[in-house]
Motif scaffolding. Structure first.
Motif, PDB file in Angstrom:
ATOM      1  N   THR A  86     -12.712  -2.419  -4.796  1.00  0.00           N
ATOM      2  CA  THR A  86     -11.402  -1.988  -3.710  1.00  0.00           C
ATOM      3  C   THR A  86     -11.433  -3.117  -2.974  1.00  0.00           C
ATOM      4  O   THR A  86     -10.408  -3.706  -2.538  1.00  0.00           O
ATOM      5  CB  THR A  86     -11.944  -0.735  -2.788  1.00  0.00           C
ATOM      6  N   SER A 100      -3.706   4.864  -5.032  1.00  0.00           N
ATOM      7  CA  SER A 100      -4.431   4.376  -3.919  1.00  0.00           C
ATOM      8  C   SER A 100      -5.173   3.002  -4.410  1.00  0.00           C
ATOM      9  O   SER A 100      -5.360   3.133  -5.746  1.00  0.00           O
ATOM     10  CB  SER A 100      -5.522   5.245  -3.234  1.00  0.00           C
ATOM     11  N   LEU A 101      -5.429   2.199  -3.582  1.00  0.00           N
ATOM     12  CA  LEU A 101      -6.230   1.150  -3.814  1.00  0.00           C
ATOM     13  C   LEU A 101      -7.462   1.412  -4.292  1.00  0.00           C
ATOM     14  O   LEU A 101      -8.077   0.790  -5.667  1.00  0.00           O
ATOM     15  CB  LEU A 101      -6.456   0.190  -2.676  1.00  0.00           C
ATOM     16  N   THR A 102      -8.249   2.540  -3.812  1.00  0.00           N
ATOM     17  CA  THR A 102      -9.773   2.789  -4.526  1.00  0.00           C
ATOM     18  C   THR A 102      -9.435   3.339  -5.734  1.00  0.00           C
ATOM     19  O   THR A 102     -10.243   3.087  -6.783  1.00  0.00           O
ATOM     20  CB  THR A 102     -10.101   3.877  -3.359  1.00  0.00           C
ATOM     21  N   SER A 126      -7.995  -5.537  -2.063  1.00  0.00           N
ATOM     22  CA  SER A 126      -7.687  -5.575  -0.671  1.00  0.00           C
ATOM     23  C   SER A 126      -7.445  -7.056  -0.157  1.00  0.00           C
ATOM     24  O   SER A 126      -6.680  -7.450   0.459  1.00  0.00           O
ATOM     25  CB  SER A 126      -8.629  -4.814   0.238  1.00  0.00           C
ATOM     26  N   LYS A 184       0.881  -1.138   0.128  1.00  0.00           N
ATOM     27  CA  LYS A 184      -0.073   0.034   0.039  1.00  0.00           C
ATOM     28  C   LYS A 184       0.980   1.251  -0.223  1.00  0.00           C
ATOM     29  O   LYS A 184       0.491   2.236  -0.812  1.00  0.00           O
ATOM     30  CB  LYS A 184      -0.999   0.044   1.127  1.00  0.00           C
ATOM     31  N   ARG A 237       0.877   4.274  -2.808  1.00  0.00           N
ATOM     32  CA  ARG A 237       0.759   5.718  -2.542  1.00  0.00           C
ATOM     33  C   ARG A 237       2.189   6.483  -3.089  1.00  0.00           C
ATOM     34  O   ARG A 237       1.905   7.667  -3.617  1.00  0.00           O
ATOM     35  CB  ARG A 237       0.755   5.897  -1.052  1.00  0.00           C
TER      36      ARG A 237
END
Length: 65
Positions: free
Chosen positions: A30, A18-20, A34, A9, A13
């Motif tokens: 998402t 971002s993951l989203t 995850s 993660k 960044r």
């Protein structure tokens, strides 16, 4: 040794994402990304994350591949 999920993660960044945002861009949930960070294999999501980081999924999760 597999990368720690928090390190993954952090790398996302650092790369400006971002993951989203990655999930939206790639049309996956998402939650799916995850789950891929944990000990569950999702080849598609593993490859999406690895490609975003400019890596091979086998480098990030050697125990899976």
């Amino acid at each position: 040794m597999d990368w720690n999920p928090e390190d993954i993660k952090a790398e996302i960044r650092k790369a400006g994402g971002s993951l989203t945002a990655l999930a939206r861009r790639e049309g996956v949930s998402t939650q799916a990304l995850s789950i891929a960070l944990q000990a569950r294999t999702s080849e598609r999501c593993d490859n999406l994350i690895a490609a975003f980081l400019g890596r091979d999924a086998r480098e990030i999760w050697p125990s899976r591949y």
